[in-house]
Scaffold this active site. Structure first.
Site, mmCIF file in Angstrom:
data_model
loop_
_atom_site.group_PDB
_atom_site.id
_atom_site.type_symbol
_atom_site.label_atom_id
_atom_site.label_comp_id
_atom_site.label_asym_id
_atom_site.label_seq_id
_atom_site.Cartn_x
_atom_site.Cartn_y
_atom_site.Cartn_z
ATOM 1 N N ASP A 103 -10.903 3.473 -8.635
ATOM 2 C CA ASP A 103 -11.572 2.403 -9.400
ATOM 3 C C ASP A 103 -10.709 2.116 -10.625
ATOM 4 O OD1 ASP A 103 -13.913 2.326 -7.811
ATOM 5 O OD2 ASP A 103 -14.794 3.997 -8.933
ATOM 6 N N HIS A 122 -14.099 6.457 -9.931
ATOM 7 C CA HIS A 122 -13.240 7.123 -8.963
ATOM 8 C C HIS A 122 -11.815 6.889 -9.441
ATOM 9 C CE1 HIS A 122 -16.741 6.245 -6.143
ATOM 10 N NE2 HIS A 122 -16.611 7.551 -6.110
HETATM 11 C C1 GLO Z 1 -22.375 10.109 -2.373
HETATM 12 C C2 GLO Z 1 -22.108 10.502 -3.741
HETATM 13 C C3 GLO Z 1 -21.097 9.602 -4.410
HETATM 14 C C4 GLO Z 1 -20.448 10.313 -5.585
HETATM 15 C C5 GLO Z 1 -19.351 9.489 -6.194
HETATM 16 C C6 GLO Z 1 -18.625 10.248 -7.284
HETATM 17 O O1 GLO Z 1 -23.264 10.561 -1.723
HETATM 18 O O2 GLO Z 1 -23.284 10.556 -4.467
HETATM 19 O O3 GLO Z 1 -21.679 8.403 -4.827
HETATM 20 O O4 GLO Z 1 -21.379 10.596 -6.559
HETATM 21 O O5 GLO Z 1 -18.452 9.132 -5.203
HETATM 22 O O6 GLO Z 1 -17.712 11.105 -6.737
#
Ligand code: GLO
Ligand code: MG
Length: 431
Positions: free
Chosen positions: A139, A136
């Site tokens: 992150d 993210h």
């Molecule tokens: C939630 C999502 C989440 C995304 C992550 C990347 O349901 O799967 O984990 O994949 O935040 O944007």
């Protein structure tokens, strides 16, 4: 050629130098700029039986070397049998995100494990045989909203150095548009224009981070782009706002590719982009449809009542599956992010078959696991869900490659689907 194949290991500096010294002229016709990051890390990469000259730290950046005589020679189209053999030998590259080593909190209770540092997580990722990390924006740059552009650049570059030192690529960066008070009512589709502007500004900063980390892939999980209440937003207007947001990102950076990660519900009652069909349809309305593709998460497809294997085939028919979140889900409940294959091995097997038949990974795409430990997990078993998901995936690759295609074809021709059904079960049971 054989020497190069035998000796060259992407992680070996000696082998890399050796290959570069002998075959350095193969750089002719590649697109690296001297002194650039990609140029410094350039080397031979073998993917899906094909040789590429590209950036070793991020195999998504690779150049097909038809203009280099040596590589043209070894990359000549192979006869059918050899091509099949090569496809069978395809090596997958694996990835997860720092949030996949999570602490166990849920809406009803606090964490069950203490937090771990990013450095520890990065070390584990490499140790467990993974190749890349997904991020993210926050992150990569924690507390991003309070930081200047200069800070963002500095911190991203420090992270990039850390990743390079660890030999780990950044797979993608995703703007986290669901945490801020400014995204309570949605991000790009918020009813408040100031909040919509925040979402765009933050997304453009996310693109900057991706550039610093050396990836051209942006993932958009459109978490709050939907409604709790149908009358609260206008669906047509929301679709147009989503297109406008995508257009702003595409215009801001001409190199980036956007993968939309659909999910039908949670946190919203209804999301505007619930399936891969919706994601690929909205891509067509943007200023550059070629740069808008998708990411399939197994659990999200199941929550939409779909078979993830069909979603994979559909996306790959368009050449638009650029990332993947494999996991599992036990029916229509909260999003469970279970280890891959944990609930339904056959559904997992069919996802792997779909990836195999479509050549997923051939262009440098990673197999990412968006899985979480069970809440009950003790600290000493904290990484098992990642190890197990990768292990199950690799075992299912073997199952897909040893599936009796010939008998299956005969049974299909005879319309003997009962026998086909049993053949699949026995293959999975190992009998
Ligand atoms: C939630 C999502 C989440 C995304 C992550 C990347 O349901 O799967 O984990 O994949 O935040 O944007
Ligand atoms: Mg996901």
């Amino acid at each position: 050629m054989c020497l190069c194949r035998g000796l060259y290991q992407p992680d070996s500096h000696i082998a890399r130098k050796f290959c570069a010294a002998i075959f350095g002229w193969a750089q002719l016709g590649t697109t690296t700029k001297p002194g650039s990051h990609a140029h410094r890390n350039a080397g031979f990469i073998r993917q899906a039986g094909e040789w590429h000259w590209g950036c070793r730290m991020n195999p998504a950046f690779r150049w097909w070397c038809q203009e280099a005589p040596f590589l043209a020679l070894i990359s000549r189209p192979t006869p059918y049998a050899a091509a099949t053999l090569m496809a069978k030998q395809r090596q997958y590259q694996f990835c997860f995100g720092p949030w996949n080593i999570s602490e166990g909190q849920d809406p009803y209770g606090p964490p069950t494990r203490p937090p771990q540092t990013f450095d520890w997580k990065l070390k584990q990722l490499k140790k467990l045989g993974f190749d890349a990390m997904m991020f993210h924006d926050d992150d990569a740059v924690p507390d991003i909203d309070g930081k200047s552009d200069a800070h963002l650049r500095k911190e991203s570059k420090e992270l990039k150095q850390k990743l390079d030192d660890a030999g780990v690529a950044a797979e993608m960066v995703a703007p986290r548009l669901w945490f801020s008070p400014k995204t309570i009512d949605g991000a790009y589709t918020s009813n408040d224009p100031k909040c919509r502007q925040y979402a765009i500004d933050r997304s453009l900063r996310c693109l900057d981070i991706a550039g610093y980390l050396g990836t051209d892939l942006i993932v958009l999980w459109l978490a709050r782009e939907g409604t709790y209440l149908r009358e609260a937003k206008n669906g047509r207007r929301s679709t147009e706002l989503l297109v406008q947001a995508l257009d702003k990102m595409l215009a801001y950076n001409k190199k980036i590719h956007i993968s939309i990660e659909p999910k039908p519900n949670e946190p919203m009652d209804h999301a505007y982009i619930p399936t891969i069909g919706h994601a690929l349809a909205i891509a067509q309305l943007t200023r550059d449809p070629k740069r808008v593709g998708c990411l399939i998460e197994s659990a999200h497809a199941i929550l939409a009542g779909l078979d993830p294997a069909d979603e994979i085939d559909f996306a790959m028919t368009f050449g638009k599956l650029w990332s993947l979140h494999l996991n599992d889900q036990n029916g229509l409940k909260f999003d469970q992010d279970k280890p891959f294959g944990s609930s339904n091995l056959r559904v997992a097997f069919n996802q792997v078959r779909a990836l195999e038949r479509n050549g997923y990974g051939k262009h440098g795409e990673y197999v990412c696991f968006d899985v979480h430990p069970f809440r009950t997990t003790k600290v000493e078993h904290w990484l098992a869900h990642l190890v197990n998901s990768r292990r199950t995936f690799l075992r299912l690759v073997r199952k897909a490659r040893t599936y009796d295609e010939k008998t299956a074809r005969q049974l299909i021709a005879d319309r003997d689907y009962a026998a086909l059904d049993q053949m699949v079960l026995e293959h999975l049971m190992g009998e």
